[in-house]
Design a protein around this motif. Structure first.
Motif, PDB file in Angstrom:
ATOM      1  N   ALA A 103    -123.185  15.030 -25.323  1.00 32.56           N
ATOM      2  CA  ALA A 103    -124.145  15.485 -24.310  1.00 32.56           C
ATOM      3  C   ALA A 103    -125.322  16.237 -24.931  1.00 32.56           C
ATOM      4  CB  ALA A 103    -123.452  16.375 -23.283  1.00 32.56           C
ATOM      5  N   THR A 104    -125.088  16.964 -26.019  1.00 28.83           N
ATOM      6  CA  THR A 104    -126.159  17.791 -26.578  1.00 28.83           C
ATOM      7  C   THR A 104    -126.963  17.106 -27.675  1.00 28.83           C
ATOM      8  OG1 THR A 104    -124.620  18.881 -28.109  1.00 28.83           O
ATOM      9  CG2 THR A 104    -125.024  19.964 -25.976  1.00 28.83           C
ATOM     10  N   VAL A 105    -126.307  16.334 -28.549  1.00 32.76           N
ATOM     11  CA  VAL A 105    -127.038  15.700 -29.650  1.00 32.76           C
ATOM     12  C   VAL A 105    -126.900  14.177 -29.673  1.00 32.76           C
ATOM     13  CG1 VAL A 105    -127.078  17.723 -31.152  1.00 32.76           C
ATOM     14  CG2 VAL A 105    -125.188  16.125 -31.322  1.00 32.76           C
ATOM     15  N   GLY A 106    -126.129  13.617 -28.750  1.00 32.31           N
ATOM     16  CA  GLY A 106    -126.023  12.168 -28.646  1.00 32.31           C
ATOM     17  C   GLY A 106    -125.126  11.512 -29.680  1.00 32.31           C
ATOM     18  N   ARG A 107    -124.349  12.311 -30.401  1.00 34.03           N
ATOM     19  CA  ARG A 107    -123.428  11.749 -31.394  1.00 34.03           C
ATOM     20  C   ARG A 107    -122.504  12.830 -31.917  1.00 34.03           C
ATOM     21  NH1 ARG A 107    -127.333  10.646 -36.487  1.00 34.03           N
ATOM     22  NH2 ARG A 107    -128.556  12.546 -36.399  1.00 34.03           N
ATOM     23  N   THR A 108    -121.400  12.395 -32.498  1.00 27.26           N
ATOM     24  CA  THR A 108    -120.447  13.311 -33.110  1.00 27.26           C
ATOM     25  C   THR A 108    -120.780  13.445 -34.591  1.00 27.26           C
ATOM     26  OG1 THR A 108    -118.941  11.504 -33.622  1.00 27.26           O
ATOM     27  CG2 THR A 108    -118.628  12.619 -31.490  1.00 27.26           C
ATOM     28  N   VAL A 109    -120.079  14.324 -35.271  1.00 28.85           N
ATOM     29  CA  VAL A 109    -120.328  14.506 -36.703  1.00 28.85           C
ATOM     30  C   VAL A 109    -120.048  13.213 -37.460  1.00 28.85           C
ATOM     31  CG1 VAL A 109    -119.619  15.783 -38.767  1.00 28.85           C
ATOM     32  CG2 VAL A 109    -119.900  16.990 -36.602  1.00 28.85           C
ATOM     33  N   GLY A 110    -118.980  12.516 -37.112  1.00 29.48           N
ATOM     34  CA  GLY A 110    -118.676  11.239 -37.761  1.00 29.48           C
ATOM     35  C   GLY A 110    -119.785  10.224 -37.561  1.00 29.48           C
ATOM     36  N   LYS A 111    -120.332  10.161 -36.365  1.00 31.70           N
ATOM     37  CA  LYS A 111    -121.436   9.237 -36.099  1.00 31.70           C
ATOM     38  C   LYS A 111    -122.702   9.678 -36.822  1.00 31.70           C
ATOM     39  CE  LYS A 111    -119.823   7.162 -31.798  1.00 31.70           C
ATOM     40  NZ  LYS A 111    -118.422   7.448 -32.072  1.00 31.70           N
ATOM     41  N   HIS A 159    -125.855   6.517 -33.079  1.00 31.14           N
ATOM     42  CA  HIS A 159    -126.235   7.295 -31.899  1.00 31.14           C
ATOM     43  C   HIS A 159    -125.616   6.648 -30.673  1.00 31.14           C
ATOM     44  CE1 HIS A 159    -129.583   9.905 -33.429  1.00 31.14           C
ATOM     45  NE2 HIS A 159    -129.476   9.037 -34.422  1.00 31.14           N
ATOM     46  N   ILE A 160    -125.229   7.468 -29.722  1.00 28.75           N
ATOM     47  CA  ILE A 160    -124.748   6.987 -28.427  1.00 28.75           C
ATOM     48  C   ILE A 160    -125.913   7.122 -27.459  1.00 28.75           C
ATOM     49  CG2 ILE A 160    -123.095   7.343 -26.566  1.00 28.75           C
ATOM     50  CD1 ILE A 160    -121.334   8.734 -28.773  1.00 28.75           C
ATOM     51  N   VAL A 161    -126.271   6.024 -26.822  1.00 32.36           N
ATOM     52  CA  VAL A 161    -127.415   6.037 -25.901  1.00 32.36           C
ATOM     53  C   VAL A 161    -127.007   5.445 -24.561  1.00 32.36           C
ATOM     54  CG1 VAL A 161    -129.120   5.891 -27.768  1.00 32.36           C
ATOM     55  CG2 VAL A 161    -128.289   3.795 -26.704  1.00 32.36           C
ATOM     56  N   ARG A 162    -127.765   5.838 -23.531  1.00 32.84           N
ATOM     57  CA  ARG A 162    -127.558   5.234 -22.212  1.00 32.84           C
ATOM     58  C   ARG A 162    -127.990   3.781 -22.290  1.00 32.84           C
ATOM     59  NH1 ARG A 162    -130.287  10.132 -20.155  1.00 32.84           N
ATOM     60  NH2 ARG A 162    -132.116   8.814 -20.203  1.00 32.84           N
ATOM     61  N   ARG A 163    -127.206   2.912 -21.718  1.00 37.04           N
ATOM     62  CA  ARG A 163    -127.526   1.491 -21.776  1.00 37.04           C
ATOM     63  C   ARG A 163    -128.813   1.137 -21.036  1.00 37.04           C
ATOM     64  NH1 ARG A 163    -125.279  -3.480 -19.195  1.00 37.04           N
ATOM     65  NH2 ARG A 163    -126.079  -5.080 -20.579  1.00 37.04           N
ATOM     66  N   PRO A 164    -129.062   1.700 -19.868  1.00 45.19           N
ATOM     67  CA  PRO A 164    -130.269   1.284 -19.150  1.00 45.19           C
ATOM     68  C   PRO A 164    -131.582   1.656 -19.826  1.00 45.19           C
ATOM     69  CG  PRO A 164    -128.706   2.285 -17.639  1.00 45.19           C
ATOM     70  CD  PRO A 164    -128.195   2.529 -19.023  1.00 45.19           C
ATOM     71  N   ASP A 165    -131.657   2.846 -20.465  1.00 49.97           N
ATOM     72  CA  ASP A 165    -132.957   3.272 -20.978  1.00 49.97           C
ATOM     73  C   ASP A 165    -132.952   3.783 -22.419  1.00 49.97           C
ATOM     74  OD1 ASP A 165    -131.737   5.733 -20.734  1.00 49.97           O
ATOM     75  OD2 ASP A 165    -133.077   6.490 -19.187  1.00 49.97           O
ATOM     76  N   GLY A 166    -131.820   3.801 -23.086  1.00 46.82           N
ATOM     77  CA  GLY A 166    -131.765   4.229 -24.481  1.00 46.82           C
ATOM     78  C   GLY A 166    -131.825   5.728 -24.688  1.00 46.82           C
ATOM     79  N   GLY A 167    -131.775   6.514 -23.615  1.00 39.09           N
ATOM     80  CA  GLY A 167    -131.819   7.970 -23.738  1.00 39.09           C
ATOM     81  C   GLY A 167    -130.456   8.553 -24.062  1.00 39.09           C
ATOM     82  N   PRO A 173    -127.054  10.364 -23.487  1.00 44.39           N
ATOM     83  CA  PRO A 173    -126.199  10.471 -22.302  1.00 44.39           C
ATOM     84  C   PRO A 173    -126.167  11.909 -21.788  1.00 44.39           C
ATOM     85  CG  PRO A 173    -125.025   9.410 -24.097  1.00 44.39           C
ATOM     86  CD  PRO A 173    -126.311   9.928 -24.650  1.00 44.39           C
ATOM     87  N   GLY A 174    -126.017  12.071 -20.510  1.00 43.52           N
ATOM     88  CA  GLY A 174    -125.881  13.400 -19.921  1.00 43.52           C
ATOM     89  C   GLY A 174    -124.437  13.878 -20.007  1.00 43.52           C
TER      90      GLY A 174
END
Length: 169
Positions: free
Chosen positions: A73-81, A87-95, A97-98
């Motif tokens: 929620a805060t940085v869009g990825r874990t330390v491993g990522k 990066h983990i992004v929202r599928r509809p717009d690439g932002g 995730p909340g």
């Protein structure tokens, strides 16, 4: 009987500005990141103050869920990522995730408390959709949270513009 395709599966790909236009995170990179994160979370649980048996179980559930949820929620990825440039992004717009999609993705991490055999089985069941989805490689958590994992940076240690064996042209 014909079942119509879901509109989200067929129409969003062309209109998504950053999600699918970026290279997807490979299954192996994602699994390596997951293993690194699992080791990190296990160390956090083991390093915690000595707890009763019920406290240890609660920590095994809470630490992974909180770690995954807060990091995504805060940085869009874990330390491993982060180490693997994912990066983990929202599928509809690439932002990014909340909080709710991050919690949706993070909740299954609490299965570590179920024991290694149950956790391994549940992890395989969540990964199988990723292997079968050659287009977006989304895990079960990605499908539920409407997210996708993309490769935005080179993995840690491979950050130079032209690494060994690469040419500038």
């Amino acid at each position: 009987m014909n079942i119509p395709a879901e509109p989200s599966e067929t129409t969003l790909d062309e209109s998504e500005p950053t999600g699918p236009q970026e290279p997807l995170g490979s299954v192996l990179a994602r699994l390596a990141a997951r293993l690194f994160d699992a080791a990190l979370m296990l160390l956090a649980v083991l390093a915690s103050v000595p707890l009763s048996d019920s406290g240890q179980i609660a920590a095994l559930v809470a630490v992974p869920i909180l770690y995954e949820t807060i990091m995504v929620a805060t940085v869009g990825r874990t330390v491993g990522k982060m180490l693997l440039g994912l990066h983990i992004v929202r599928r509809p717009d690439g932002g990014r995730p909340g909080w709710l999609p991050a919690l949706t993705r993070g909740a299954p991490a609490g299965i570590l408390a179920a024991g290694p055999h149950v956790a391994a089985i549940l992890m395989v069941l969540s990964v199988l959709p990723m292997v079968g989805d050659t287009r977006l490689q989304r895990s079960l958590q990605d499908r539920i949270a409407s997210t996708v994992v993309v490769q935005r940076q080179r993995p840690w240690g491979a950050r130079s513009a032209a690494g060994p064996g690469e040419s500038g042209s």
